[in-house]
Design a protein around this motif. Structure first.
Motif, PDB file in Angstrom:
ATOM      1  N   SER A   8     -20.796  30.308 -25.042  1.00  0.00           N
ATOM      2  CA  SER A   8     -20.989  29.006 -25.673  1.00  0.00           C
ATOM      3  C   SER A   8     -19.682  28.423 -26.213  1.00  0.00           C
ATOM      4  O   SER A   8     -19.547  27.208 -26.346  1.00  0.00           O
ATOM      5  N   GLU A   9     -18.720  29.269 -26.521  1.00  0.00           N
ATOM      6  CA  GLU A   9     -17.446  28.814 -27.083  1.00  0.00           C
ATOM      7  C   GLU A   9     -16.338  28.751 -26.041  1.00  0.00           C
ATOM      8  O   GLU A   9     -15.279  28.156 -26.292  1.00  0.00           O
ATOM      9  N   TYR A  10     -16.544  29.324 -24.888  1.00  0.00           N
ATOM     10  CA  TYR A  10     -15.497  29.413 -23.871  1.00  0.00           C
ATOM     11  C   TYR A  10     -15.129  28.031 -23.345  1.00  0.00           C
ATOM     12  O   TYR A  10     -15.992  27.220 -23.005  1.00  0.00           O
ATOM     13  N   LYS A  11     -13.850  27.751 -23.269  1.00  0.00           N
ATOM     14  CA  LYS A  11     -13.343  26.491 -22.735  1.00  0.00           C
ATOM     15  C   LYS A  11     -13.031  26.703 -21.259  1.00  0.00           C
ATOM     16  O   LYS A  11     -12.155  27.495 -20.908  1.00  0.00           O
ATOM     17  N   LYS A  12     -13.766  26.043 -20.402  1.00  0.00           N
ATOM     18  CA  LYS A  12     -13.666  26.279 -18.961  1.00  0.00           C
ATOM     19  C   LYS A  12     -12.245  26.048 -18.456  1.00  0.00           C
ATOM     20  O   LYS A  12     -11.529  25.157 -18.931  1.00  0.00           O
ATOM     21  N   ARG A  13     -11.865  26.851 -17.475  1.00  0.00           N
ATOM     22  CA  ARG A  13     -10.546  26.755 -16.862  1.00  0.00           C
ATOM     23  C   ARG A  13     -10.685  26.441 -15.380  1.00  0.00           C
ATOM     24  O   ARG A  13     -11.687  26.804 -14.731  1.00  0.00           O
ATOM     25  N   VAL A  14      -9.689  25.804 -14.815  1.00  0.00           N
ATOM     26  CA  VAL A  14      -9.703  25.453 -13.397  1.00  0.00           C
ATOM     27  C   VAL A  14      -9.814  26.701 -12.523  1.00  0.00           C
ATOM     28  O   VAL A  14     -10.444  26.696 -11.471  1.00  0.00           O
TER      29      VAL A  14
END
Length: 428
Positions: A8-14
């Motif tokens: 829920s806190e993870y910031k998506k990466r390319v």
């Protein structure tokens, strides 16, 4: 389940989609890149269990166990994360052997912030362990690009005309000084340079001394780093770096020492040079084969040059080179996400193309990078001139011409066929 990354806190990466694709293809994946760029967080997000080699709990119990019995630490729900595997190099062969024995995909995720020399690693891992290079955050990942325009679409000749909003010089300068480290995104801009400065000190005081167990001269390394900062985004040779150190610092370093230090910086992922475009364009145009110098993030060059946003605005020449580095970092991240590669072009008539993206089908696209919209006309003319000469010589010309801008409020296709896009509107 993984302990580090909360979904829920993870910031998506390319790179996320590529990690999944590699896990479905290889028995193990090794995610490499500079310290603090988010490797552990991203790998933990994709893992189901983990072992953190650098955990100091119980006098570094995890590392001791890995050294005593590498195979013992491989047991756990898969994919299993082994963070900073290079601290116990024998883990590489243990993973490779386990992958062979299990004959299943996606068993392990290894992360590494340095590359040990071959000593102690018996097998390359080819076919078993897929290697991925992770970088600091692009502007799209950090939320500073709207993502209205896709680089993949541009490279496939799909153009979008859209208003993208105003961006000022101070904001762009702030992005460069701050860098793309996840932990630095919310820091006030007046304090943003503290982290890159700390990064360089940590590398010199600790990492360079541990990578080969050799006592390196950190003063001379600092001189070389400052020279690299002065030559950010330039195609300078080792010999020119030597001359630069002599000119600006009045000190001399042996050529072999320069080469050795550059190798250490490369294995610590401190540098991320841009390779020359080497595909045979089948024309009379002769192309130079020099790498363009880059740090892993332009904020490191700023830290070494003591460049603040205000100082960059007062020195637009330096600002231009560092803005180019920012754009090429982002272009590399975006291009690699769809299987393309980033290069640069320089011929013996001293004509250059800042960035070349080569697609998997052999087509290539030419990009010029300009800080101001007032530079677009000349950049477009230069791209067209190089394309036309390649065509006249019977070569394989670029299929797309594009100018990436800093100060621009729209993405659009010019009447001459050159596309223009602000870096703050770009995504993969």
């Amino acid at each position: 389940m993984s302990d580090i990354a909360s979904k829920s806190e993870y910031k998506k990466r390319v790179i996320d989609k590529t990690v999944v694709r590699y896990l479905n293809t290889f028995g193990a994946v090794c995610v490499e890149g500079p310290k603090w760029c988010g490797k552990t967080w991203t790998s933990s997000y994709h893992a189901q269990s983990e072992l953190l080699i650098g955990d100091p709990t119980n006098n570094f119990q995890n590392r001791q166990l890995a050294e005593i019995s590498p195979s013992a630490v491989l047991e756990g729900e898969t994919p299993r994360l082994l963070d900073e595997w290079q601290e116990v190099p024998s883990l590489w062969d243990a993973v490779r052997h386990s992958v062979d024995r299990r004959a299943k995909k996606g068993q392990f995720i290894l992360t590494g912030s340095s590359t040990p020399k071959r000593k102690g690693i018996l097998h390359s891992g080819v076919g078993r362990i897929g290697r991925l290079r992770m970088r600091t955050m692009s502007l799209y990942e950090s939320g500073d690009s709207s993502g209205q325009v896709s680089l993949e679409d541009i490279c496939n000749g799909v153009y979008t005309s859209t208003l993208t909003g105003e961006v000022n010089l101070k904001t762009l300068a702030g992005y460069i000084v701050r860098g793309g480290w996840p932990g630095n995104l919310d820091v006030p801009i007046k304090n943003a340079s503290l982290m890159p400065n700390s990064y360089i000190n940590a590398i010199l005081d600790n990492d360079v001394q541990r990578i080969d167990n050799i006592k390196y001269d950190t003063h001379k390394m600092q001189l070389l780093l400052r020279s690299l900062a002065r030559n950010e985004s330039a195609t300078v040779t080792n010999k020119k770096l030597l001359a630069d150190i002599k000119e600006f610092d009045n000190e001399e370093i042996d050529g072999n020492t320069i080469a050795s230090y550059l190798d250490v910086f490369n294995r610590l992922f401190l540098t991320d040079n841009q390779l020359p475009f080497s595909t045979n364009i089948r024309s009379s145009v002769r192309v130079k084969q020099a790498e363009k110098r880059h740090f892993c993030d332009p904020a490191l060059a700023c830290a070494l040059l003591k460049a603040t946003p205000e100082r960059l605005i007062g020195d637009l020449h330096t600002f231009g080179f560092l803005f180019e580095a920012l754009c090429e970092r982002d272009l590399k991240i975006y291009a690699e996400s769809f299987g393309a590669n980033l290069y640069h072009y320089q011929d013996y008539k001293n004509r250059e193309i800042d960035a070349v993206i080569e697609l998997s089908d052999g087509k290539w696209c030419a990009f010029e990078i300009k800080l101001g919209a007032n530079q677009v006309d000349k950049a477009a003319a230069d791209l067209i001139a190089i394309r036309d000469e390649i065509l006249a010589g019977g070569g394989n010309a670029p299929s797309v011409l594009c100018v990436v801008c800093g100060i621009a409020n729209a993405a659009y296709l010019r009447p001459d066929g050159v596309y223009v896009v602000p870096i703050t509107a770009l995504k993969n």
